[in-house]
Design an enzyme around this catalytic site. Sequence first.
Site, short mmCIF file in Angstrom:
data_model
loop_
_atom_site.label_atom_id
_atom_site.label_comp_id
_atom_site.label_asym_id
_atom_site.label_seq_id
_atom_site.Cartn_x
_atom_site.Cartn_y
_atom_site.Cartn_z
NE ARG A 183 -3.30 0.33 3.05
CZ ARG A 183 -4.48 0.84 2.75
NH1 ARG A 183 -5.28 0.20 1.93
NH2 ARG A 183 -4.88 1.98 3.28
NE ARG A 195 6.21 9.08 -4.40
CZ ARG A 195 5.45 9.49 -3.40
NH1 ARG A 195 5.96 10.19 -2.42
NH2 ARG A 195 4.17 9.22 -3.39
NE ARG A 197 -4.18 -5.64 16.00
CZ ARG A 197 -3.90 -6.07 17.21
NH1 ARG A 197 -4.60 -7.06 17.75
NH2 ARG A 197 -2.91 -5.55 17.90
NE ARG A 229 -2.78 5.48 11.87
CZ ARG A 229 -3.20 4.92 10.74
NH1 ARG A 229 -2.64 5.20 9.60
NH2 ARG A 229 -4.21 4.08 10.75
CE1 TYR A 273 -6.52 -0.95 5.10
CE2 TYR A 273 -4.95 -2.74 5.12
CZ TYR A 273 -5.29 -1.46 5.44
OH TYR A 273 -4.39 -0.69 6.12
P1 FAD Z 1 -18.41 1.35 7.70
O1 FAD Z 1 -17.95 2.74 7.72
O2 FAD Z 1 -17.80 0.39 8.68
O3 FAD Z 1 -19.98 1.34 7.88
C1 FAD Z 1 -20.73 0.22 8.25
C2 FAD Z 1 -21.88 0.71 9.13
O4 FAD Z 1 -22.75 -0.38 9.40
C3 FAD Z 1 -21.41 1.23 10.47
O5 FAD Z 1 -21.98 2.50 10.72
C4 FAD Z 1 -21.91 0.19 11.46
O6 FAD Z 1 -22.23 0.73 12.73
C5 FAD Z 1 -23.15 -0.31 10.75
N1 FAD Z 1 -23.56 -1.66 11.16
C6 FAD Z 1 -22.77 -2.77 11.23
N2 FAD Z 1 -23.50 -3.83 11.66
C7 FAD Z 1 -24.77 -3.37 11.84
C8 FAD Z 1 -25.98 -3.98 12.29
N3 FAD Z 1 -26.02 -5.28 12.64
N4 FAD Z 1 -27.08 -3.22 12.37
C9 FAD Z 1 -27.06 -1.90 12.03
N5 FAD Z 1 -25.95 -1.27 11.62
C10 FAD Z 1 -24.82 -1.99 11.52
N6 FAD Z 1 -10.14 5.18 3.75
C11 FAD Z 1 -9.58 6.15 2.98
O7 FAD Z 1 -9.91 6.29 1.80
N7 FAD Z 1 -8.64 7.00 3.52
C12 FAD Z 1 -8.23 6.91 4.82
O8 FAD Z 1 -7.39 7.71 5.26
C13 FAD Z 1 -8.80 5.89 5.64
N8 FAD Z 1 -8.43 5.75 6.93
C14 FAD Z 1 -8.98 4.77 7.69
C15 FAD Z 1 -8.58 4.66 9.02
C16 FAD Z 1 -9.14 3.69 9.84
C17 FAD Z 1 -8.68 3.58 11.27
C18 FAD Z 1 -10.12 2.79 9.30
C19 FAD Z 1 -10.72 1.72 10.16
C20 FAD Z 1 -10.52 2.90 7.98
C21 FAD Z 1 -9.97 3.89 7.15
N9 FAD Z 1 -10.37 4.06 5.83
C22 FAD Z 1 -9.79 5.03 5.05
C23 FAD Z 1 -11.41 3.21 5.21
C24 FAD Z 1 -12.82 3.82 5.32
O9 FAD Z 1 -13.15 3.97 6.67
C25 FAD Z 1 -13.79 2.88 4.59
O10 FAD Z 1 -13.47 2.80 3.22
C26 FAD Z 1 -15.27 3.28 4.70
O11 FAD Z 1 -15.61 3.79 5.94
C27 FAD Z 1 -16.11 2.06 4.39
O12 FAD Z 1 -17.48 2.33 4.49
P2 FAD Z 1 -18.49 1.14 4.77
O13 FAD Z 1 -19.85 1.73 4.65
O14 FAD Z 1 -18.14 -0.02 3.95
O15 FAD Z 1 -18.19 0.67 6.27
N1 UDP Z 2 3.31 0.67 7.85
C1 UDP Z 2 4.53 0.58 8.49
N2 UDP Z 2 5.06 1.71 9.02
C2 UDP Z 2 4.46 2.91 8.95
C3 UDP Z 2 3.23 3.00 8.28
C4 UDP Z 2 2.67 1.85 7.74
O1 UDP Z 2 5.10 -0.49 8.60
O2 UDP Z 2 5.00 3.91 9.46
C5 UDP Z 2 2.74 -0.58 7.28
C6 UDP Z 2 1.80 -1.29 8.27
O3 UDP Z 2 1.94 -2.67 8.08
C7 UDP Z 2 0.43 -0.83 7.82
C8 UDP Z 2 0.63 -0.79 6.30
O4 UDP Z 2 1.96 -0.31 6.13
O5 UDP Z 2 -0.58 -1.74 8.20
C9 UDP Z 2 -0.34 0.08 5.55
O6 UDP Z 2 -0.25 1.40 6.05
P1 UDP Z 2 -1.44 2.45 5.91
O7 UDP Z 2 -0.94 3.76 6.39
O8 UDP Z 2 -1.95 2.36 4.53
O9 UDP Z 2 -2.48 1.85 6.94
P2 UDP Z 2 -3.96 2.32 7.35
O10 UDP Z 2 -3.98 3.83 7.33
O11 UDP Z 2 -4.88 1.71 6.37
O12 UDP Z 2 -4.10 1.76 8.72
#
Ligand code: FAD
Ligand code: UDP
Length: 363
Positions: free
Chosen positions: A168, A172, A245, A276, A344
């Site tokens: 991911r 560069r 996780r 972080r 993911y």
């Molecule tokens: P979700 O956002 O998980 O929505 C699912 C919804 O369903 C939730 O509101 C949940 O409460 C609800 N639900 C589940 N089960 C039930 C049930 N039984 N009854 C009623 N409701 C229910 N993407 C990026 O592009 N850039 C980023 O920087 C980025 N950072 C991230 C950082 C973290 C820590 C995480 C976890 C994800 C990140 N993502 C990022 C990914 C991004 O969050 C997802 O792509 C997006 O939120 C997915 O939307 P979704 O609707 O599939 O899932």
């Molecule tokens: N990662 C790492 N060191 C860093 C940042 C990321 O080893 O400082 C690795 C780690 O395994 C992580 C993966 O790169 O799960 C993807 O990172 P990303 O920032 O895309 O993770 P996310 O924001 O989706 O948690």
Amino acid sequence: MYDYLIVGSGLFGSVFAHEAKKKGYKCLVVEKREHIGGNIYTYELEGINIHRYGAHIFHTSNKEAWDYINQFATFNNFVNSPIAFYKDELYNLPFNMNTFSKMWGIRTPQEAEAIIKKQRQEVTKIENLEDQAISLVGRDIYEKLIKGYTEKQWGRSCTELPPEIIKRLPVRYTYNNNYFNDIYQGIPIGGYTQIIEKLLDGIEVRLNTDFCKEKEKLSKIANKILYTGALDAYFDYSLGHLQYRSEKFELERLEEENHQGVAVVNYTEREVPYTRIIEHKHFENSSSPVTYISKEYPVDYSETGEPYYPINDKVNTELYNKYRELAKKDDKLLLGGRLALYSYFDMDKTIIAALELVKNSLN
Ligand code: FAD
Ligand code: UDP
């Protein structure tokens, strides 16, 4: 009677509901949390938009996804350029000439390439994340910036993790600290929740409603169900539990204007329990006199009950596929989103997948 019952008001469910409503379908959205938006939910504190479930930076090379999201918010020109701390050393991310120069005291791409080429010789076959990381950036960077971070993030050794996760991140040989290679990037000015509010405008939403607890009753009130929650929960874990996780986000208010000078700092050594610290104000250059930071602690799913990251290893993939077979038997059921598809997905992929489902299932 509703045409569609949409379980989950995250990005996937909300895009689908919006498009279904536009086509004249009657939708009901049920959401188990007390707010809409899933993991992209943001809220405001003292002039700062807080990313409640971790840093969310929109980035994509897909014009369709970018044009779609831009209908619902104006994006700023934020470019993610995180800093990594390893013990007392500070490095730029992603892995680029600034990182290499600091690590080895060198200046040119040729010098960096020569060092990495030598260090990658120890890897003959890529079987796991450790092999992949060393082959991309060499052992020194693996030991300081990848190993500790990855092992705390995923709760297992790098030799037991799939190689894809580390791919991911860009590598560069230029002095460019942009964490992403995508053409489009930014943060919606005013936060993400407005996007979901606009998507769900005019659609009935029931908060604090867990579909799985009222499955029988709720299934009867719609012709079709779009389920975006965890698939094992839908089937009451009848074949066993999928692994995820999880994370704990600890928010702190600090009486200072600028705590760390950047939105995201990664703590890459194993001994620091969080991965972080994000300082929310830097996503939108807020001029608030105070600041809010969140520490992100990776934890076991059993500690929070919140499934954030699927664990796409062999055992879990096999179990997931068995649930998919069960789901196929129910022609009322559609699946979508990060949880139900056990993938993911970033936000752009989520939008594209939702639009794809709209194309294939609604006319
Ligand atoms: P979700 O956002 O998980 O929505 C699912 C919804 O369903 C939730 O509101 C949940 O409460 C609800 N639900 C589940 N089960 C039930 C049930 N039984 N009854 C009623 N409701 C229910 N993407 C990026 O592009 N850039 C980023 O920087 C980025 N950072 C991230 C950082 C973290 C820590 C995480 C976890 C994800 C990140 N993502 C990022 C990914 C991004 O969050 C997802 O792509 C997006 O939120 C997915 O939307 P979704 O609707 O599939 O899932
Ligand atoms: N990662 C790492 N060191 C860093 C940042 C990321 O080893 O400082 C690795 C780690 O395994 C992580 C993966 O790169 O799960 C993807 O990172 P990303 O920032 O895309 O993770 P996310 O924001 O989706 O948690």
